[in-house]
Scaffold this motif. Sequence first.
Motif, PDB file in Angstrom:
ATOM      1  N   VAL A 142      -7.351  -8.030  32.724  1.00 37.05           N
ATOM      2  CA  VAL A 142      -7.892  -8.981  33.694  1.00 37.05           C
ATOM      3  C   VAL A 142      -9.419  -8.945  33.681  1.00 37.05           C
ATOM      4  O   VAL A 142     -10.082  -9.985  33.787  1.00 37.05           O
ATOM      5  CB  VAL A 142      -7.338  -8.683  35.100  1.00 37.05           C
ATOM      6  N   GLN A 143      -9.996  -7.751  33.561  1.00 35.88           N
ATOM      7  CA  GLN A 143     -11.457  -7.674  33.465  1.00 35.88           C
ATOM      8  C   GLN A 143     -11.952  -8.416  32.237  1.00 35.88           C
ATOM      9  O   GLN A 143     -12.946  -9.155  32.308  1.00 35.88           O
ATOM     10  CB  GLN A 143     -11.906  -6.216  33.404  1.00 35.88           C
ATOM     11  N   LEU A 144     -11.275  -8.251  31.126  1.00 39.81           N
ATOM     12  CA  LEU A 144     -11.689  -8.932  29.901  1.00 39.81           C
ATOM     13  C   LEU A 144     -11.443 -10.432  29.986  1.00 39.81           C
ATOM     14  O   LEU A 144     -12.184 -11.224  29.387  1.00 39.81           O
ATOM     15  CB  LEU A 144     -10.960  -8.333  28.704  1.00 39.81           C
ATOM     16  N   PHE A 145     -10.440 -10.855  30.746  1.00 33.96           N
ATOM     17  CA  PHE A 145     -10.253 -12.284  30.993  1.00 33.96           C
ATOM     18  C   PHE A 145     -11.431 -12.825  31.795  1.00 33.96           C
ATOM     19  O   PHE A 145     -11.887 -13.952  31.575  1.00 33.96           O
ATOM     20  CB  PHE A 145      -8.943 -12.518  31.744  1.00 33.96           C
ATOM     21  N   GLY A 146     -11.944 -12.021  32.729  1.00 31.71           N
ATOM     22  CA  GLY A 146     -13.158 -12.408  33.444  1.00 31.71           C
ATOM     23  C   GLY A 146     -14.345 -12.559  32.512  1.00 31.71           C
ATOM     24  O   GLY A 146     -15.171 -13.466  32.672  1.00 31.71           O
ATOM     25  N   LEU A 147     -14.442 -11.673  31.525  1.00 36.86           N
ATOM     26  CA  LEU A 147     -15.503 -11.795  30.520  1.00 36.86           C
ATOM     27  C   LEU A 147     -15.397 -13.121  29.778  1.00 36.86           C
ATOM     28  O   LEU A 147     -16.413 -13.753  29.472  1.00 36.86           O
ATOM     29  CB  LEU A 147     -15.428 -10.635  29.525  1.00 36.86           C
ATOM     30  N   ILE A 194     -11.545  -6.929  41.897  1.00 38.58           N
ATOM     31  CA  ILE A 194     -12.982  -6.639  41.790  1.00 38.58           C
ATOM     32  C   ILE A 194     -13.421  -6.607  40.334  1.00 38.58           C
ATOM     33  O   ILE A 194     -14.472  -7.159  39.977  1.00 38.58           O
ATOM     34  CB  ILE A 194     -13.308  -5.297  42.484  1.00 38.58           C
ATOM     35  N   ARG A 195     -12.620  -5.999  39.467  1.00 35.29           N
ATOM     36  CA  ARG A 195     -13.035  -5.900  38.060  1.00 35.29           C
ATOM     37  C   ARG A 195     -12.977  -7.249  37.353  1.00 35.29           C
ATOM     38  O   ARG A 195     -13.709  -7.486  36.391  1.00 35.29           O
ATOM     39  CB  ARG A 195     -12.188  -4.868  37.333  1.00 35.29           C
ATOM     40  N   PHE A 196     -12.118  -8.152  37.802  1.00 33.92           N
ATOM     41  CA  PHE A 196     -12.148  -9.516  37.275  1.00 33.92           C
ATOM     42  C   PHE A 196     -13.497 -10.164  37.588  1.00 33.92           C
ATOM     43  O   PHE A 196     -14.118 -10.790  36.719  1.00 33.92           O
ATOM     44  CB  PHE A 196     -11.020 -10.354  37.873  1.00 33.92           C
ATOM     45  N   LEU A 197     -13.972  -9.994  38.815  1.00 37.36           N
ATOM     46  CA  LEU A 197     -15.262 -10.573  39.209  1.00 37.36           C
ATOM     47  C   LEU A 197     -16.410  -9.906  38.454  1.00 37.36           C
ATOM     48  O   LEU A 197     -17.374 -10.569  38.061  1.00 37.36           O
ATOM     49  CB  LEU A 197     -15.447 -10.432  40.723  1.00 37.36           C
ATOM     50  N   VAL A 198     -16.315  -8.590  38.265  1.00 38.78           N
ATOM     51  CA  VAL A 198     -17.321  -7.897  37.441  1.00 38.78           C
ATOM     52  C   VAL A 198     -17.368  -8.519  36.047  1.00 38.78           C
ATOM     53  O   VAL A 198     -18.435  -8.762  35.482  1.00 38.78           O
ATOM     54  CB  VAL A 198     -17.016  -6.387  37.346  1.00 38.78           C
ATOM     55  N   GLY A 199     -16.183  -8.801  35.494  1.00 40.06           N
ATOM     56  CA  GLY A 199     -16.107  -9.388  34.165  1.00 40.06           C
ATOM     57  C   GLY A 199     -16.824 -10.717  34.053  1.00 40.06           C
ATOM     58  O   GLY A 199     -17.402 -11.033  33.008  1.00 40.06           O
ATOM     59  N   GLY A 243     -13.316 -14.037  21.442  1.00 42.94           N
ATOM     60  CA  GLY A 243     -13.205 -12.586  21.334  1.00 42.94           C
ATOM     61  C   GLY A 243     -12.577 -11.963  22.570  1.00 42.94           C
ATOM     62  O   GLY A 243     -11.813 -10.998  22.482  1.00 42.94           O
ATOM     63  N   LYS A 244     -12.894 -12.534  23.739  1.00 47.40           N
ATOM     64  CA  LYS A 244     -12.324 -11.982  24.966  1.00 47.40           C
ATOM     65  C   LYS A 244     -10.825 -12.242  25.057  1.00 47.40           C
ATOM     66  O   LYS A 244     -10.105 -11.467  25.701  1.00 47.40           O
ATOM     67  CB  LYS A 244     -13.043 -12.567  26.191  1.00 47.40           C
ATOM     68  N   VAL A 245     -10.348 -13.335  24.447  1.00 42.99           N
ATOM     69  CA  VAL A 245      -8.901 -13.546  24.383  1.00 42.99           C
ATOM     70  C   VAL A 245      -8.259 -12.384  23.617  1.00 42.99           C
ATOM     71  O   VAL A 245      -7.272 -11.792  24.057  1.00 42.99           O
ATOM     72  CB  VAL A 245      -8.562 -14.890  23.711  1.00 42.99           C
ATOM     73  N   GLY A 246      -8.860 -12.055  22.473  1.00 44.52           N
ATOM     74  CA  GLY A 246      -8.385 -10.897  21.729  1.00 44.52           C
ATOM     75  C   GLY A 246      -8.617  -9.615  22.492  1.00 44.52           C
ATOM     76  O   GLY A 246      -7.776  -8.706  22.493  1.00 44.52           O
ATOM     77  N   GLY A 247      -9.782  -9.539  23.166  1.00 44.35           N
ATOM     78  CA  GLY A 247     -10.098  -8.337  23.928  1.00 44.35           C
ATOM     79  C   GLY A 247      -9.146  -8.106  25.082  1.00 44.35           C
ATOM     80  O   GLY A 247      -8.826  -6.965  25.420  1.00 44.35           O
ATOM     81  N   ALA A 248      -8.681  -9.193  25.712  1.00 42.51           N
ATOM     82  CA  ALA A 248      -7.699  -9.058  26.790  1.00 42.51           C
ATOM     83  C   ALA A 248      -6.313  -8.759  26.237  1.00 42.51           C
ATOM     84  O   ALA A 248      -5.526  -8.038  26.859  1.00 42.51           O
ATOM     85  CB  ALA A 248      -7.671 -10.335  27.630  1.00 42.51           C
ATOM     86  N   THR A 249      -6.014  -9.323  25.065  1.00 44.11           N
ATOM     87  CA  THR A 249      -4.692  -9.127  24.466  1.00 44.11           C
ATOM     88  C   THR A 249      -4.509  -7.706  23.951  1.00 44.11           C
ATOM     89  O   THR A 249      -3.442  -7.090  24.134  1.00 44.11           O
ATOM     90  CB  THR A 249      -4.472 -10.117  23.315  1.00 44.11           C
TER      91      THR A 249
END
Length: 471
Positions: free
Chosen positions: A80-85, A131-136, A406-412
């Motif tokens: 989820v954090q990486l999806f925020g990214l 919170i970590r989604f928002l940080v992302g 990249g974040k799609v891969g990073g979240a996956t």
Amino acid sequence: MPEWLNSGERHGREGQHPGVSLQTVADGGSISAISKRVIALMFLVALVDSYDQISLAFAAPALVAEWGIEKGAMGLVFSVQLFGLLIGGILFGAIGDRLGRKFAITSGLIFFGLLSLATMLATNITELTIIRFLVGLGVGGVIPNAIALSNEFSPRRYQVTAVSLMFIGYVCGGVGGGIVSAWLIPRFGWEVVFLVGGVTPILLAAFLLFTLPESIRYLASRDREKSQREAARLASLMRPDLAIGPETRIVDETLSVKHPGIGQLFSGPLKAMTLLLWLMYLANSMTAFGLISWLPLLAGTLGFGHQPAALATSLTFAGAAFGGVVMSRMVDRSGLGPIIIMPAIAIPFVVGIGFLTGNQTALLYLLTFMTGFFALGFQNALHGIGGSIYPTTVRATGVGWAMAAGKVGGATGPAVIGVLISAGAGPQTVFIVAAVPLVVSIIGVAILKGIYGANVHAAPAQRAALAEGVL
């Protein structure tokens, strides 16, 4: 392109001051003092951005122990954090193109700094995930603009290297996270990781307000006389060999693109390069972010203590620093040919980590460093390659979309590893699966090599035509 835009100093159209094109400013000269300043400042930006991105991975072992949750539950938070990214990269990339790189960078730093402080208040996995989604969002939005600004203030033949030098800061953030985790968490608890990650970016944002120049392209596109003069001043600092005075107009040769957006990324040869760049970002990020997110926990599963696990993760970042600079300098000098084999070399090092035991600490350090050098170093080189592909007007948007892929891969990647761990897979299986996407990176860079060589690692005239989208 009209001839007057392609010269060092020419008289503009009737009624205008002498004009110098942005391409001319970037195409020649050595690395100037202002270029070095921007790269140094973006080094600091990348450092704090990386620290906040990786801080959750370093705090995870202590969080899992204190909250009494399953390790696999952290996979959702990582993803989820990486999806925020992903969303942040798109959002702040567009903000940077429209409102200026400086605004996008400083506002992003303040945003994720405040949210990092808020992480200290989390009491359960749901609060932590939100919170970590928002940080992302903030973390993901800063880097595309930092890449674009580093490219803009660097001579064309040094652009990939400049971005990789900037990304040494990104690596240092990961190393710093390991040091904070290894030495401070046992004394002060997991909250200290996010305290450092909250205060530092806010202080840096305040510092940048007084030291960071705005994008020359952004200033040149403004109608206000003050902005035009500032653009000329910055251009003269970049190219003191050109006769650029206060009345010189800095001309954006791509200004006819009124609303830069994703459609411009698919004009001419940019279409193939964009798709291949997205593919490599996606595949390589599955490996890179999967390893970065889970390595502290997986090293513990292999029998290593908290300090060796944290330091091994830091060494992965250190290897990435060296690998990124070496590969990027190769790209600047010779195109993509020399780095095709880098993801292939990374595969045995990634797989080998999964077969270690807790008494092989030195070998753990070696394998993680080499994994960083070849796998994450290749990832760092991609940042510079992406920045060099796109013309100035859509550079932040182009890099933002590439990093979003990249974040799609990073979240996956972390999610897949979390599923494997929850299903009872052993570390050997996890690291073998983590190495598979590197095969896709090998194929992608091999295909991109010829297109990149003809259109980017090429003569200025070809580069100019690419910027206009006429090739």
